[in-house]
Structures are given as structure tokens and as C-alpha cells.
Design a protein around this motif. Structure first.
Motif, PDB file in Angstrom:
ATOM      1  N   THR A  23       7.360 -28.030   2.167  1.00 22.25           N
ATOM      2  CA  THR A  23       6.007 -27.162   1.672  1.00 22.25           C
ATOM      3  C   THR A  23       4.795 -27.557   2.637  1.00 22.25           C
ATOM      4  OG1 THR A  23       5.429 -29.027   0.170  1.00 22.25           O
ATOM      5  CG2 THR A  23       6.780 -27.241  -1.038  1.00 22.25           C
ATOM      6  N   THR A  24       4.791 -28.854   3.263  1.00 22.64           N
ATOM      7  CA  THR A  24       3.809 -28.901   4.226  1.00 22.64           C
ATOM      8  C   THR A  24       3.747 -27.971   5.328  1.00 22.64           C
ATOM      9  OG1 THR A  24       3.479 -31.300   3.707  1.00 22.64           O
ATOM     10  CG2 THR A  24       2.890 -30.591   6.057  1.00 22.64           C
ATOM     11  N   LEU A  25       5.093 -27.842   5.987  1.00 23.20           N
ATOM     12  CA  LEU A  25       5.349 -26.643   7.144  1.00 23.20           C
ATOM     13  C   LEU A  25       4.689 -25.365   6.576  1.00 23.20           C
ATOM     14  CD1 LEU A  25       6.438 -25.778   9.844  1.00 23.20           C
ATOM     15  CD2 LEU A  25       8.732 -25.468   8.742  1.00 23.20           C
ATOM     16  N   LEU A  26       5.139 -25.017   5.392  1.00 28.40           N
ATOM     17  CA  LEU A  26       4.799 -23.662   4.727  1.00 28.40           C
ATOM     18  C   LEU A  26       3.377 -23.575   4.706  1.00 28.40           C
ATOM     19  CD1 LEU A  26       5.484 -20.834   3.790  1.00 28.40           C
ATOM     20  CD2 LEU A  26       5.942 -21.834   1.459  1.00 28.40           C
ATOM     21  N   ARG A  27       2.531 -24.686   4.188  1.00 24.15           N
ATOM     22  CA  ARG A  27       1.077 -24.704   4.034  1.00 24.15           C
ATOM     23  C   ARG A  27       0.650 -24.471   5.403  1.00 24.15           C
ATOM     24  NH1 ARG A  27      -2.441 -28.809   6.617  1.00 24.15           N
ATOM     25  NH2 ARG A  27      -4.478 -27.477   6.211  1.00 24.15           N
ATOM     26  N   LEU A  28       1.166 -24.977   6.573  1.00 24.41           N
ATOM     27  CA  LEU A  28       0.554 -24.901   7.887  1.00 24.41           C
ATOM     28  C   LEU A  28       0.644 -23.528   8.305  1.00 24.41           C
ATOM     29  CD1 LEU A  28       1.838 -28.243   9.243  1.00 24.41           C
ATOM     30  CD2 LEU A  28      -0.551 -27.600   8.923  1.00 24.41           C
ATOM     31  N   MET A  29       1.978 -23.120   8.099  1.00 28.63           N
ATOM     32  CA  MET A  29       1.930 -21.320   8.269  1.00 28.63           C
ATOM     33  C   MET A  29       1.183 -20.578   7.914  1.00 28.63           C
ATOM     34  SD  MET A  29       6.278 -21.475   8.131  1.00 28.63           S
ATOM     35  CE  MET A  29       7.193 -21.781   9.954  1.00 28.63           C
ATOM     36  N   LEU A  30       0.641 -20.727   6.569  1.00 23.40           N
ATOM     37  CA  LEU A  30      -0.037 -19.848   5.700  1.00 23.40           C
ATOM     38  C   LEU A  30      -1.445 -20.250   6.212  1.00 23.40           C
ATOM     39  CD1 LEU A  30       1.567 -20.169   2.086  1.00 23.40           C
ATOM     40  CD2 LEU A  30       1.079 -18.140   3.496  1.00 23.40           C
ATOM     41  N   HIS A  31      -2.005 -21.433   6.383  1.00 24.50           N
ATOM     42  CA  HIS A  31      -3.276 -21.809   6.855  1.00 24.50           C
ATOM     43  C   HIS A  31      -3.742 -21.309   8.207  1.00 24.50           C
ATOM     44  CE1 HIS A  31      -7.117 -23.731   6.749  1.00 24.50           C
ATOM     45  NE2 HIS A  31      -6.698 -24.479   7.917  1.00 24.50           N
ATOM     46  N   SER A  32      -2.443 -20.752   8.971  1.00 26.90           N
ATOM     47  CA  SER A  32      -2.487 -20.194  10.377  1.00 26.90           C
ATOM     48  C   SER A  32      -2.814 -18.565  10.283  1.00 26.90           C
ATOM     49  CB  SER A  32      -1.408 -20.247  11.260  1.00 26.90           C
ATOM     50  OG  SER A  32      -0.829 -21.794  11.207  1.00 26.90           O
ATOM     51  N   HIS A  33      -2.665 -18.038   9.148  1.00 28.80           N
ATOM     52  CA  HIS A  33      -3.171 -16.766   8.889  1.00 28.80           C
ATOM     53  C   HIS A  33      -4.616 -16.711   9.106  1.00 28.80           C
ATOM     54  CE1 HIS A  33      -3.574 -12.750   6.801  1.00 28.80           C
ATOM     55  NE2 HIS A  33      -2.275 -12.698   7.239  1.00 28.80           N
ATOM     56  N   PRO A  34      -5.073 -15.654   9.325  1.00 26.22           N
ATOM     57  CA  PRO A  34      -6.703 -15.555   9.790  1.00 26.22           C
ATOM     58  C   PRO A  34      -7.180 -15.210   8.559  1.00 26.22           C
ATOM     59  CG  PRO A  34      -5.711 -13.647  10.440  1.00 26.22           C
ATOM     60  CD  PRO A  34      -4.419 -14.479  10.325  1.00 26.22           C
ATOM     61  N   ARG A  35      -6.729 -14.994   7.519  1.00 28.45           N
ATOM     62  CA  ARG A  35      -7.316 -14.638   5.891  1.00 28.45           C
ATOM     63  C   ARG A  35      -7.316 -15.845   5.224  1.00 28.45           C
ATOM     64  NH1 ARG A  35      -9.404 -10.375   3.886  1.00 28.45           N
ATOM     65  NH2 ARG A  35      -7.690 -10.832   1.924  1.00 28.45           N
ATOM     66  N   ILE A  36      -6.397 -16.658   5.397  1.00 31.62           N
ATOM     67  CA  ILE A  36      -5.888 -17.740   4.211  1.00 31.62           C
ATOM     68  C   ILE A  36      -6.224 -19.118   4.731  1.00 31.62           C
ATOM     69  CG2 ILE A  36      -3.842 -18.288   2.921  1.00 31.62           C
ATOM     70  CD1 ILE A  36      -2.762 -15.886   3.346  1.00 31.62           C
ATOM     71  N   ALA A  37      -6.824 -19.701   3.575  1.00 29.05           N
ATOM     72  CA  ALA A  37      -7.037 -21.291   3.735  1.00 29.05           C
ATOM     73  C   ALA A  37      -6.374 -21.977   2.840  1.00 29.05           C
ATOM     74  CB  ALA A  37      -8.709 -21.485   3.802  1.00 29.05           C
ATOM     75  N   ILE A  38      -5.624 -22.810   3.352  1.00 27.38           N
ATOM     76  CA  ILE A  38      -4.833 -23.584   2.490  1.00 27.38           C
ATOM     77  C   ILE A  38      -4.979 -25.212   3.010  1.00 27.38           C
ATOM     78  CG2 ILE A  38      -2.860 -24.413   1.435  1.00 27.38           C
ATOM     79  CD1 ILE A  38      -1.972 -21.481   1.258  1.00 27.38           C
ATOM     80  N   PRO A  39      -5.635 -26.053   2.382  1.00 26.53           N
ATOM     81  CA  PRO A  39      -5.940 -27.318   2.980  1.00 26.53           C
ATOM     82  C   PRO A  39      -4.577 -28.456   2.778  1.00 26.53           C
ATOM     83  CG  PRO A  39      -6.930 -27.380   0.682  1.00 26.53           C
ATOM     84  CD  PRO A  39      -6.197 -25.964   0.926  1.00 26.53           C
ATOM     85  N   GLU A  40      -4.628 -29.732   3.198  1.00 26.39           N
ATOM     86  CA  GLU A  40      -3.734 -30.490   2.910  1.00 26.39           C
ATOM     87  C   GLU A  40      -3.850 -31.010   1.545  1.00 26.39           C
ATOM     88  OE1 GLU A  40      -4.382 -34.625   4.372  1.00 26.39           O
ATOM     89  OE2 GLU A  40      -5.775 -33.717   5.669  1.00 26.39           O
TER      90      GLU A  40
END
Length: 340
Positions: A23-40
Motif C-alpha cells: 500500500t505504501t508503493l500504491l500511495r506513492l504512485m497515486l501521489h505522483s498523479h498531478p491531481r491527487i494528494a495522498i500523504p504518508e
């Protein structure tokens, strides 16, 4: 009157899965999207939810301030990792709608705003257990469940310095998470729940993330397939267990349970998982059944866990009856922002 439902592009995103499922890898992938912010992981949402009755009527500004100060000042959580100005967040919560979901949404919205993004999400493996609470606060939320071979999750959990359980508890965690995800899928349907496999994600990041973006109503961005740059900046070197996120996406750990678990542990996991492994396409080891004594031990552990969860559910029912306010988020969408 509360505002109408948020548009598809404003819906909160919650990432869940068994611990050590990626899930940490997936969180980083989503946070790399220009419209989506997901913190640690900040770990403040569930404690805030549990304490909601302690703050009284949130239509009173003083109570909203007490809630906001508790959220921003509670050192048992990790709100500080968001990099926000606590005073500004407190003022925004005090000026915001008088519901718990609104207060929590304001914190994540401020984080998204800090990164120049219009949409926020959050990641925590245990959200599988708390999906009902999240849906009461954010009924339009979308849930993303990352599934990994349970044997790999168990072997990885047992190697973690922070994990205090034994193999029986680790096996139970994966089985419970799978079952909770299935119940959530039936409840939400394909518009609110999306499941993807870790093994496919690391083998074909572009394809899996394109499908995930389709579910979220977002355009796929190739930067999502290269989260290692973000990880090098955002993942603490102290968290050695997340070290592989700082390298390129790889399949090297797929199936490593075969070398990392003892034969009896593999047999016990496969017996406890039942048909769940096969239903996800994971091949059995072919090992003989585990000793009866180990199965009996697992049954006792599983029973004790169910009893504890039942007690938690009873406490939650009591809190729900004593809620002083509605809990649903009533924030209106902010004007569009551009990614920085």
C-alpha cells in the motif's frame, strides 16, 4: 442545507489492504498523479473518530476549536508530517461546517492545497476494518484495495521490527482483510470499490494504473509508474522496511514466501486461507496439511480476534447513539487549482 454530492473528481480516495501488501508503493504512485494528494500515514482519522463524542456539540465554535486543537496537537498521531500550519488549520476548522467529517476533510484538503492539487486521499491498511466509519463521514468516497499473496504478506509481516504478533495473527490479518474487502465490494459496487493485485501492479504498472485511473475518473499520468523519485524525497531512511520503494518498481519479491517461511507456516497459512488464495489465482505449494495442533492454535487465535472485534463493534454502537452532531462531511468543492 448541506451541499449536494461532490462531483466524481472530488471524491476522497481511501487505500487499504493487508499490512505489507504494497500500500505504501500504491500511495506513492497515486501521489505522483498531478491531481491527487495522498500523504504518508498520519493515523489521526480513526482516533479522532473514536473520540468524537468527547468534543460536544460542534455547532459551538469553542467545541470546534477544541477538536481542531486536539487534531493538530495530538502527538500520538502523525498529523505533523503533513507540513501544515496548525494555527491556519485550526482557524479553518473553526470557520467550517460543524461536523466531524468536515473537520477531518479540512485537514486533508489543506494538505492537497499545499501540493497544488484538487483531490485528496488517505492510506492505511487497517481502513478495511473502518470502512463503515469512513463512509459515514464521506459517503461519496472511493476505496482502493490492494491484494497481495497472503503468504508474502505473512512472511513480510513476521520480519517487521514493529510487528508484535506471531504467525497465527499474521495469517488472521490477511484473511480478515480479504473478507472485509469482499463485504465492502458488495456494499459499494464497481463505482465505489476497486481491487487490484500487487503482482500485476509491479509487473505492468502502466496497465494497472490506467485501469485504476479509469475507476477514479482521472486521466492516467506516466509519472505514476515512476514513484521512486518521490520515495527518495518522501520516505524516511529510518523506515528500512520501505527501502525498496526508493528503487524502480520490481517483481523481485513476488513469491518470496517460499524461501522466507517454514514449511509448517506455509501449510498453516494455506489451510487457514481456504479457497481465498485460489480465487485470486495464487498457486498452492503442494505441501501436506499442517499439524492438527497448529490448526487448533490458529482457531483459538481467530476466535479471540473475532471476540475483540465484536466488543469494538458494541462500543461503536454506543458511541453512535451518543453522537451530538451529524458526522457527514459538508465541505463544498474548492475552485480548481493547478499542480505545482
Amino acid at each position: 442545507m448541506p451541499p449536494g454530492p461532490a462531483s466524481r473528481h472530488d471524491r476522497p480516495i481511501f487505500v487499504l489492504g493487508c499490512a505489507r501488501s504494497g500500500t505504501t508503493l500504491l500511495r506513492l504512485m497515486l501521489h505522483s498523479h498531478p491531481r491527487i494528494a495522498i500523504p504518508e500515514e498520519t493515523r489521526f482519522v480513526v482516533p479522532t473518530w473514536t473520540a468524537r463524542c468527547d468534543f460536544g456539540d460542534l455547532t459551538e465554535r469553542g467545541n470546534r476549536r477544541a477538536l481542531a486543537e486536539w487534531i493538530t496537537g495530538n502527538r500520538s498521531t502523525k498529523v505533523h508530517v503533513l507540513g501544515l500550519d496548525p494555527a491556519a488549520v485550526i482557524d479553518e476548522i473553526v470557520a467550517g461546517p460543524p461536523t466531524l467529517g468536515s473537520a477531518i476533510g479540512i485537514v486533508f484538503r489543506a494538505y492537497a492545497r499545499l501540493h497544488g492539487k484538487p483531490r485528496w486521499g488517505d492510506k492505511r491498511p487497517s481502513y478495511a476494518r473502518h470502512a463503515g466509519s469512513l463512509l459515514r463521514m464521506f459517503p461519496d468516497a472511493q476505496f482502493v484495495h490492494l491484494v497481495r499473496d497472503g503468504r508474502d504478506c505473512v512472511s513480510s509481516l513476521l520480519e517487521m521490527p514493529w510487528y508484535k504478533g506471531d504467525v497465527h495473527h499474521a495469517i488472521a490479518v490477511w484473511r480478515e482483510t480479504i473478507d472485509q474487502g469482499r463485504r465492502l465490494a458488495r456494499r459499494l459496487g464497481p463505482d465505489g470499490y476497486h481491487e487490484l493485485r500487487y503482482e500485476r501492479l509491479v509487473a505492468d504498472p502502466g496497465g494497472e494504473l490506467t485501469r485504476l485511473c479509469g475507476f477514479l475518473g482521472e486521466d492516467f499520468d506516466p509519472a505514476m509508474t515512476r514513484p521512486e523519485g518521490l520515495a527518495q524525497r518522501a520516505v524516511s531512511s529510518r523506515k528500512e522496511w520501505h527501502g525498496r520503494t526508493r528503487g524502480a518498481v520490481t517483481t523481485s519479491r513476488v513469491g518470496s514466501w517460499a524461501e522466507r517461511l517454514e514449511p509448517w507456516e506455509i501449510s498453516l497459512a494455506e489451510a487457514a486461507f481456504g479457497e481465498r488464495l485460489a480465487e485470486y489465482g495464487y498457486e498452492p505449494s503442494g505441501l501436506p496439511k499442517p499439524p492438527v495442533s497448529q490448526l487448533a492454535h490458529f482457531t483459538r487465535v481467530s476466535s479471540h480476534r473475532r471476540m475483540a472485534q465484536h466488543k469494538d463493534a458494541l462500543r461503536e454502537r454506543w458511541r453512535q447513539r451518543h453522537e451530538p452532531n451529524p458526522v457527514e462531511c459538508r465541505l463544498t468543492p474548492e475552485p480548481s487549482t493547478s499542480a505545482t
